[in-house]
Structures are given as structure tokens and as C-alpha cells.
Design a protein around this motif. Structure first.
Motif, PDB file in Angstrom:
ATOM      1  N   HIS A 156       0.834  -1.210   0.000  1.00 45.45           N
ATOM      2  CA  HIS A 156       0.000   0.000   0.000  1.00 45.45           C
ATOM      3  C   HIS A 156       0.865   1.255   0.000  1.00 45.45           C
ATOM      4  CE1 HIS A 156      -3.604  -2.396   1.863  1.00 45.45           C
ATOM      5  NE2 HIS A 156      -3.396  -2.670   0.560  1.00 45.45           N
ATOM      6  N   GLU A 157       1.917   1.189   0.812  1.00 47.54           N
ATOM      7  CA  GLU A 157       2.806   2.359   0.878  1.00 47.54           C
ATOM      8  C   GLU A 157       3.506   2.565  -0.447  1.00 47.54           C
ATOM      9  OE1 GLU A 157       4.499   5.670   2.684  1.00 47.54           O
ATOM     10  OE2 GLU A 157       2.872   4.338   3.339  1.00 47.54           O
ATOM     11  N   LEU A 158       3.915   1.456  -1.110  1.00 51.04           N
ATOM     12  CA  LEU A 158       4.584   1.567  -2.398  1.00 51.04           C
ATOM     13  C   LEU A 158       3.650   2.177  -3.440  1.00 51.04           C
ATOM     14  CD1 LEU A 158       6.993   0.980  -4.238  1.00 51.04           C
ATOM     15  CD2 LEU A 158       6.076  -1.333  -4.564  1.00 51.04           C
ATOM     16  N   VAL A 203       3.361   5.858  -2.735  1.00 51.23           N
ATOM     17  CA  VAL A 203       4.559   6.596  -3.136  1.00 51.23           C
ATOM     18  C   VAL A 203       4.636   6.706  -4.648  1.00 51.23           C
ATOM     19  CG1 VAL A 203       7.074   6.526  -3.135  1.00 51.23           C
ATOM     20  CG2 VAL A 203       5.810   6.013  -1.036  1.00 51.23           C
ATOM     21  N   GLN A 204       4.301   5.562  -5.360  1.00 48.22           N
ATOM     22  CA  GLN A 204       4.336   5.615  -6.825  1.00 48.22           C
ATOM     23  C   GLN A 204       3.326   6.640  -7.357  1.00 48.22           C
ATOM     24  OE1 GLN A 204       3.615   1.594  -8.040  1.00 48.22           O
ATOM     25  NE2 GLN A 204       5.763   0.937  -7.754  1.00 48.22           N
ATOM     26  N   GLU A 205       2.173   6.651  -6.695  1.00 47.66           N
ATOM     27  CA  GLU A 205       1.160   7.624  -7.119  1.00 47.66           C
ATOM     28  C   GLU A 205       1.643   9.047  -6.895  1.00 47.66           C
ATOM     29  OE1 GLU A 205      -3.588   8.559  -6.306  1.00 47.66           O
ATOM     30  OE2 GLU A 205      -2.511   6.972  -5.182  1.00 47.66           O
ATOM     31  N   GLN A 206       2.283   9.217  -5.722  1.00 52.46           N
ATOM     32  CA  GLN A 206       2.818  10.560  -5.448  1.00 52.46           C
ATOM     33  C   GLN A 206       3.916  10.939  -6.422  1.00 52.46           C
ATOM     34  OE1 GLN A 206       4.021  10.568  -1.349  1.00 52.46           O
ATOM     35  NE2 GLN A 206       1.896  10.619  -0.551  1.00 52.46           N
ATOM     36  N   LEU A 207       4.769   9.979  -6.785  1.00 50.87           N
ATOM     37  CA  LEU A 207       5.836  10.251  -7.753  1.00 50.87           C
ATOM     38  C   LEU A 207       5.253  10.606  -9.113  1.00 50.87           C
ATOM     39  CD1 LEU A 207       8.461   7.484  -6.878  1.00 50.87           C
ATOM     40  CD2 LEU A 207       8.692   9.948  -6.503  1.00 50.87           C
ATOM     41  N   ALA A 208       4.197   9.877  -9.482  1.00 49.99           N
ATOM     42  CA  ALA A 208       3.578  10.180 -10.784  1.00 49.99           C
ATOM     43  C   ALA A 208       2.994  11.597 -10.786  1.00 49.99           C
ATOM     44  CB  ALA A 208       2.498   9.132 -11.073  1.00 49.99           C
TER      45      ALA A 208
END
Length: 298
Positions: A244-246, A249-254
Motif C-alpha cells: 500500500h505504501e509503495l 509513493v508511486q502515485e505521489q511520484l507520478a
């Protein structure tokens, strides 16, 4: 009162032998009778027979009866030999020499008296007073015989005393041996019982130790299994949280990349660079046209 010139003891011995001989004779006669009965039962089943068949049956019966009679005669002769052997052996112990008169064995008068004696069940009152001319016994004088009897009696008594003493010694030794054997058996039984108890106690102790070890291993296994289950559950939960955290984070990076790209496109440098790239692309297109015009093959 003696029969046939013998004393009572010898008369009893003769009667015993005659009874023995009569029993053997009766048994052999029964065997011969059975031979005839067997022939009647097995062969005489028809009403008429030829001469050859009758001759064959009689020849077979003759062979069987002859064999039975021959066996009885041989057995009687051998039995008489054994009886004479006993008498001669007993006479030799007292240094007596016995003589026999074979001709008297065919004395018809004596044979008839013996037959009469046997018919009256060995109780005939007739006596044989006739003395034979030839002596049947050549004993020593009366004093010599008495002396021999006395010596023999003394020797037998001494031998009997020695045997009794030896027997008492052997009985004492046997009793001692039996006592020792009984003691040894009791000691062996006690030792076996003690060893059995010790072995049983050792086995019980070993079994208890094994049971404790098995219980400890079972408890440790259950504890380890519970720990592993809990650890596995924590790991699964941590893994889900990490996933979930990954994703977050991926969503935030995108989003950050999009935001950064948007901000970068709004800068002057990006616009200048885009204009330069557009001009360069137009120049490249122009150059390609010129090259195609001058060098079509290329």
C-alpha cells in the motif's frame, strides 16, 4: 510234597514254565485258526470250485500253516535254550555241573505224566517214582555243599552290607546335591527377580524420560508453530502495508512528475528550447529536400 521228584520251589518254577509254554501254544493255535477263517472268508465265496482252484487254496493254506508251525517250533527251541542257559549259569555259581540225558526227552511214560499233570491244571497227585539210570546232577558231598552255601551266604551278606553302606552314602550325597540344587535354584530365582525388578525400574525410568522428552519437544514444536504463525501473519500484514505504501509513493511520484513537467513546460528556457528544436527540425527537413533533389539515389 513234591511233584516229579522235585521240591516245592522247583515244582513252582516248572509250573510257571508250563503255563508260559501253554500260553504261547494257545496263541499260536489261534493264529492257525485265523488262517483257516481268513481262507473261508476270502476264498470260499462260490458254490463250486475246480480241482485246480481247490489245490491252489490248499497250497496257499499249507504255506501259511507251515510257516506258523515252524515259527512256533523255532521259538520253543530258542526259549528252551534260554532256560537251560539260566539253569547252567545258576549252577556254575555254586560250582555244580549239570548233565542232561537227551533220550529222556522222548520218554513216553514221562511225557504222558506231564500231559496228565497239565490237564489237571498242574495239580495232579500222581508221582513219578521211577528213577532214571543216568544221574542228572553230580553234586559234591553234603558237607562241601553246605560249606559252599555258607561261604556264599556270608559273601552275599558282606556284599549286601557294602551295597547298603554305599546306598546310604549315595543317598546322603543325593540329598546334599538336592539341597544344593534347591539353594542354587532359589538363589537363581532371587537373582532373576532382583534383576527383573531392576530392569523394570530402569525401563520405567527410561520410558518416563522419553515421555518427558517427547512432551518437551511437542511443547517446543507447538510454541514454535504458534510463533511462526504469528510471525507469518505479521509478515503478511507488513507486506500488505508495504505494498500500500509503495502504491501510494508511486502515485505521489507520478503526480510529482506530472507537476514537475507542467512547471517545466511553463518556463522560458523550455519555450526557447522548443523554438530552437522547431527551427532545427525545419532546417533538417529543408536539407533533406535539397539532398533528395541532388542525390535521388541516396
Amino acid at each position: 510234597m513234591a511233584e516229579f521228584g522235585f521240591n516245592e520251589h522247583h515244582q513252582n518254577e516248572i509250573i510257571n514254565y508250563m503255563r508260559f509254554a501253554r500260553s504261547k501254544r494257545v496263541l499260536r493255535l489261534k493264529t492257525i485258526d485265523s488262517c483257516f477263517e481268513e481262507l473261508k472268508d476270502s476264498r470260499l465265496v462260490e458254490e463250486t470250485f475246480t480241482v485246480d482252484e481247490v489245490r491252489e487254496m490248499l497250497d496257499g493254506l499249507q504255506v501259511v500253516v507251515r510257516g506258523e508251525v515252524e515259527i512256533e517250533l523255532i521259538n520253543t527251541a530258542h526259549t528252551n535254550v534260554l532256560l537251560l542257559r539260566q539253569l547252567f549259569s545258576q549252577a556254575e555259581k555254586f560250582y555244580l555241573r549239570l548233565q542232561s540225558d537227551i533220550s529222556e526227552l522222548e520218554n513216553r511214560e514221562l511225557l504222558e505224566q506231564v500231559a496228565e499233570f497239565e490237564k489237571t491244571d498242574f495239580k495232579s497227585t500222581d508221582k513219578i517214582n521211577k528213577e532214571t539210570s543216568k544221574p542228572k546232577l553230580a553234586p559234591l558231598n553234603e558237607s562241601g555243599v553246605s560249606e559252599l552255601f555258607n561261604k556264599e551266604i556270608v559273601r552275599l551278606q558282606e556284599e549286601n552290607d557294602k551295597l547298603k553302606a554305599r546306598l546310604r552314602t549315595l543317598e546322603s550325597q543325593a540329598m546334599s546335591a538336592l539341597d544344593e540344587k534347591s539353594k542354587a535354584e532359589r538363589a537363581l530365582k532371587d537373582l532373576q527377580r532382583v534383576q527383573g525388578e531392576q530392569q523394570l525400574a530402569a525401563q520405567s525410568k527410561e520410558i518416563s524420560s522419553l515421555e518427558d522428552t517427547v512432551a518437551a519437544l511437542k511443547e517446543d514444536y507447538e510454541r514454535t508453530l504458534s510463533t511462526n504463525v504469528a510471525t507469518q501473519k505479521d509478515l503478511q500484514e507488513n507486506l500488505i502495508s508495504a505494498k500500500h505504501e509503495l502504491l501510494r509513493v508511486q502515485e505521489q511520484l507520478a503526480l510529482a512528475e506530472k507537476e514537475l513537467e507542467k512547471k517545466f513546460q511553463q518556463t522560458a528556457a523550455y519555450r526557447n528550447m522548443k523554438e530552437i528544436l522547431t527551427k532545427k527540425n525545419e532546417q533538417i527537413k529543408e536539407i533533406r529536400k535539397r539532398l533528395q533533389r541532388y542525390e535521388p539515389n541516396e
